[in-house]
Design a protein around this motif. Structure first.
Motif, short mmCIF file in Angstrom:
data_model
loop_
_atom_site.label_atom_id
_atom_site.label_comp_id
_atom_site.label_asym_id
_atom_site.label_seq_id
_atom_site.Cartn_x
_atom_site.Cartn_y
_atom_site.Cartn_z
N MET A 163 0.83 -1.20 0.00
CA MET A 163 0.00 0.00 0.00
C MET A 163 0.87 1.26 0.00
SD MET A 163 -2.69 1.80 2.50
CE MET A 163 -1.26 2.72 3.01
N SER A 164 0.45 2.22 -0.79
CA SER A 164 1.24 3.43 -0.86
C SER A 164 0.51 4.58 -0.17
CB SER A 164 1.48 3.78 -2.32
OG SER A 164 1.86 5.13 -2.42
N LEU A 165 1.25 5.36 0.60
CA LEU A 165 0.64 6.52 1.26
C LEU A 165 0.29 7.60 0.25
CD1 LEU A 165 2.50 7.07 4.63
CD2 LEU A 165 0.12 6.50 4.25
N ASP A 166 0.73 7.42 -1.01
CA ASP A 166 0.39 8.34 -2.07
C ASP A 166 -1.13 8.49 -2.23
OD1 ASP A 166 1.81 10.06 -3.78
OD2 ASP A 166 0.94 8.96 -5.47
N LEU A 167 -1.84 7.46 -1.86
CA LEU A 167 -3.30 7.50 -1.90
C LEU A 167 -3.86 8.67 -1.09
CD1 LEU A 167 -4.66 3.88 -1.28
CD2 LEU A 167 -5.20 5.38 -3.21
N PHE A 168 -3.14 9.01 -0.05
CA PHE A 168 -3.62 10.06 0.87
C PHE A 168 -2.95 11.41 0.61
CE2 PHE A 168 -4.40 6.00 2.86
CZ PHE A 168 -5.69 6.15 3.37
N ASN A 169 -2.28 11.50 -0.53
CA ASN A 169 -1.51 12.71 -0.83
C ASN A 169 -2.41 13.91 -1.12
OD1 ASN A 169 0.52 14.42 -1.48
ND2 ASN A 169 1.23 13.31 -3.30
N VAL A 170 -2.22 15.01 -0.41
CA VAL A 170 -2.95 16.24 -0.72
C VAL A 170 -1.98 17.38 -1.02
CG1 VAL A 170 -5.06 15.67 0.56
CG2 VAL A 170 -3.16 16.80 1.76
N LYS A 171 -0.75 17.01 -1.31
CA LYS A 171 0.29 18.00 -1.55
C LYS A 171 -0.09 18.90 -2.74
CE LYS A 171 5.34 17.89 -1.75
NZ LYS A 171 5.38 19.31 -1.73
N ASP A 172 0.04 20.21 -2.51
CA ASP A 172 -0.24 21.21 -3.54
C ASP A 172 -1.72 21.31 -3.94
OD1 ASP A 172 2.47 21.94 -3.55
OD2 ASP A 172 2.94 20.30 -4.93
N LYS A 173 -2.58 20.60 -3.26
CA LYS A 173 -4.02 20.81 -3.47
C LYS A 173 -4.41 22.11 -2.79
CE LYS A 173 -5.10 16.80 -5.45
NZ LYS A 173 -5.53 16.76 -6.85
N ILE A 174 -5.40 22.79 -3.33
CA ILE A 174 -5.88 24.03 -2.71
C ILE A 174 -7.20 23.74 -1.99
CG2 ILE A 174 -6.72 26.37 -3.17
CD1 ILE A 174 -4.75 26.42 -5.56
N ALA A 175 -7.23 24.07 -0.72
CA ALA A 175 -8.41 23.75 0.10
C ALA A 175 -9.01 25.02 0.70
CB ALA A 175 -8.02 22.79 1.23
N LEU A 176 -10.28 25.25 0.41
CA LEU A 176 -11.03 26.34 1.06
C LEU A 176 -11.81 25.76 2.23
CD1 LEU A 176 -12.40 29.15 1.35
CD2 LEU A 176 -14.01 28.43 -0.45
N ILE A 177 -11.57 26.31 3.42
CA ILE A 177 -12.26 25.85 4.63
C ILE A 177 -13.03 27.05 5.18
CG2 ILE A 177 -12.01 24.74 6.90
CD1 ILE A 177 -9.01 24.81 4.61
N THR A 178 -14.36 26.99 5.18
CA THR A 178 -15.12 28.14 5.69
C THR A 178 -15.13 28.09 7.22
OG1 THR A 178 -17.29 27.04 5.68
CG2 THR A 178 -16.60 28.12 3.63
N GLY A 179 -15.18 29.27 7.82
CA GLY A 179 -15.22 29.35 9.29
C GLY A 179 -14.01 28.71 9.93
N SER A 180 -12.82 29.11 9.44
CA SER A 180 -11.61 28.38 9.85
C SER A 180 -10.62 29.23 10.63
CB SER A 180 -10.94 27.78 8.62
OG SER A 180 -10.81 28.74 7.60
N THR A 181 -11.11 30.29 11.29
CA THR A 181 -10.18 31.10 12.08
C THR A 181 -9.89 30.49 13.45
OG1 THR A 181 -11.99 32.44 12.93
CG2 THR A 181 -10.86 33.25 10.95
N HIS A 182 -10.69 29.50 13.86
CA HIS A 182 -10.48 28.89 15.18
C HIS A 182 -11.19 27.54 15.21
CE1 HIS A 182 -14.38 30.91 15.34
NE2 HIS A 182 -14.73 30.03 16.26
N GLY A 183 -11.08 26.85 16.32
CA GLY A 183 -11.85 25.64 16.58
C GLY A 183 -11.62 24.51 15.60
N LEU A 184 -12.70 23.76 15.33
CA LEU A 184 -12.58 22.57 14.48
C LEU A 184 -12.18 22.94 13.06
CD1 LEU A 184 -15.68 20.45 15.60
CD2 LEU A 184 -13.38 20.54 16.58
#
Ligand code: GCO
Ligand code: CA
Length: 263
Positions: free
Chosen positions: A1-22
């Motif tokens: 099994m390769s950990l490459d499956l879980f690779n998120v390198k260089d992906k762009i992620a928008l997370i709303t409400g992300s200044t604190h907490g979860l």
């Protein structure tokens, strides 16, 4: 099994409400795994800047955009700005949410609507405008942050439960409509976590504090970092054929009816 499956390198992620907490904890999980974070908040630019510097200090690539997830015109403007300045959004986490703890019989209709507007209508608004572009690129990940209240009732949180139950079904519907574009839509349902949102009910001696510990098979509150594994799974290739699930990260709450006081 390769950990490459879980690779998120260089992906762009928008997370709303992300200044604190979860929201910030999930964002950092992706950031530490190599994704570029687009943080968001609506209360103050200061809070956003603080969260961005906190991430940068941990070696995470992060930028921040202030906009109101409930205002469609602001969302449209912010998304086109983000995609022009940062790049295409690969991962969207609809996390922004509010709670009002009031018995239904005492609750103003305007308060009920305000909760549903942020917790249920906003994920629709933001997803609609992000996913339009994901469709063209034929790939994308959307994660809606649900709750124990997507499955269970609890006194005083009726509006929140209605919205979070609705968000679970919205997740299944989004998954139904968008799977054919290679867009996976899933949810994460956090159990009871130690955050500022639960601070008022978590204080030592508060009956709710003991209740949660005894109601949770893992016998503790969750730490925000406990959500990072599920976040990476649902953001990466590892979940490319996983559609419309809610992953409950709850220390076992939904697995059990609870236990008598003497156990
Ligand atoms: C409450 C809590 C919950 C949690 C969480 C549970 O008052 O019951 O604040 O609503 O925040 O969403 O999954
Ligand atoms: Ca179920």
């Amino acid at each position: 099994m390769s950990l490459d499956l879980f690779n998120v390198k260089d992906k762009i992620a928008l997370i709303t409400g992300s200044t604190h907490g979860l929201g910030l904890a999930m964002a950092k999980g992706l950031g530490l795994a190599g994704a570029t974070l687009v943080l968001n908040g609506n209360s103050s630019q200061d809070k956003i800047d603080k969260a961005v510097s906190e991430c940068k200090a941990e070696g995470i690539k992060a930028v921040g955009y202030k906009f109101n997830v409930a205002e469609e015109s602001e969302v449209i403007a912010a998304i086109s700005k983000i995609e022009a300045e940062v790049g295409p959004i690969d991962i969207l986490i609809n996390n922004a949410g509010i709670i009002k703890r009031t018995p239904l019989l005492d609750m103003e209709v305007s308060d009920f609507k305000a909760v549903v507007n942020i917790d249920l209508v906003s994920p629709f608004i933001v997803s609609k405008h992000v996913v339009k572009n994901m469709v063209k690129r034929e790939q994308g990940k959307v994660i809606n942050i649900c709750s124990m209240m997507s499955e269970l009732g609890r006194s005083n949180v009726g509006a929140y439960a209605a919205a979070k139950g609705g968000l679970k079904m919205l997740t299944q519907n989004m998954a139904t409509e968008w799977a054919k574009y290679n867009i996976q839509v899933n949810g994460i349902g956090p159990g009871y976590f130690a955050t500022s949102q639960t601070a008022p009910i978590r204080v030592d001696g508060h009956p709710f504090n003991d209740f949660i510990i005894s109601r949770t098979p893992a016998a503790r509150w969750g730490n925000p970092e406990d959500l990072q594994g599920a976040t990476i799974f649902l953001s990466s290739k590892a979940s490319d054929f996983v559609n419309g699930h809610i992953v409950y990260v709850d220390g076992g709450i939904l697995a059990t009816i609870g236990k008598p006081a003497n156990e």
